[in-house]
Design an enzyme around this catalytic site. Sequence first.
Site, PDB file in Angstrom:
ATOM      1  CB  ALA A 135      61.936-112.515 -22.498  1.00 11.59           C
ATOM      2  CG  ASN A 172      67.766-105.335 -24.752  1.00  6.75           C
ATOM      3  OD1 ASN A 172      68.431-104.876 -25.357  1.00  6.75           O
ATOM      4  ND2 ASN A 172      67.689-105.448 -23.390  1.00  6.75           N
ATOM      5  CG  HIS A 209      57.685-110.123 -24.673  1.00  4.69           C
ATOM      6  ND1 HIS A 209      57.788-108.538 -24.407  1.00  4.69           N
ATOM      7  CD2 HIS A 209      58.613-110.658 -23.634  1.00  4.69           C
ATOM      8  CE1 HIS A 209      58.616-108.358 -23.500  1.00  4.69           C
ATOM      9  NE2 HIS A 209      59.027-109.588 -23.112  1.00  4.69           N
TER      10      HIS A 209
END
EC number: 1.4.1.21
Length: 265
Positions: free
Chosen positions: A126, A194, A224
Amino acid sequence: MTKKKLGILGCGYLGGIVAEAYQAGLLDGYELVGVTSRTAAPAQALAERTGCTFCADLPALLDLHPDIVVETAGGPAVRASALAILEGGADLAVISIGAFSDPAFLEQVRETAARCGRKVYLASGAVGGFDVLSTITLMARAQGQEPAVRFHTHKGPKSLQGTPVYRPEMEEQELDAFNGTATEAIALLPTRVNVAVAASLASAGPEHTSMRITSVPGFVGDDHCITIEGAGAKAVVDIYSDKSAIAGWSLVALLRNLASPIELH
């Protein structure tokens, strides 16, 4: 052109995305030869849907001599299977990159891949920007510096329920759930960060990447933001996704890039 033989380890939501992309003709450089999963039923269903072989376990999948195995089965599966896959003659594409927050395991995988002449590919999941992260890291280290790497994630409190960082007051107000290193974050939240480990491996390493998780009431998905600074350069990579499908599609993009005569880096 000879097609590469593809195997899938893990037949849940993300493995299904890879299989669906194959069915849709988006992986025409590959032949899906087999799938396996921790539980048989989803693997059998996926094999039936795609016309490939159901494999009861990893050895059965490796008996089909895949050129590359895509992992969508989680960190424990990476730890349990990575070495066997490499020693079995296949490359490995990993989405559960948190498994590599353990330096000893990472070195073991690196040594095995080198000894066996195989490759391990880390999918972006992602996040993204691995090219610029590694470039600025290289620039900084060439000048005897370490880059400053910060990773800030915004999540909804529901996605943190059942974890050690969840607090009921997160449902009512914006709060920091975690501040520390990427290594510490993966120890607390092994299935949730992750992406931070992936970004850190492209830059300063998990121990030297600062990680902050902020819980926002009503927030859907994940945002993020990665910031890296060093050697007079700075980059900010900010990616939002409302669900985890982007991780599965990052594997598809990786496979397409590997099969393309012109690779993007």
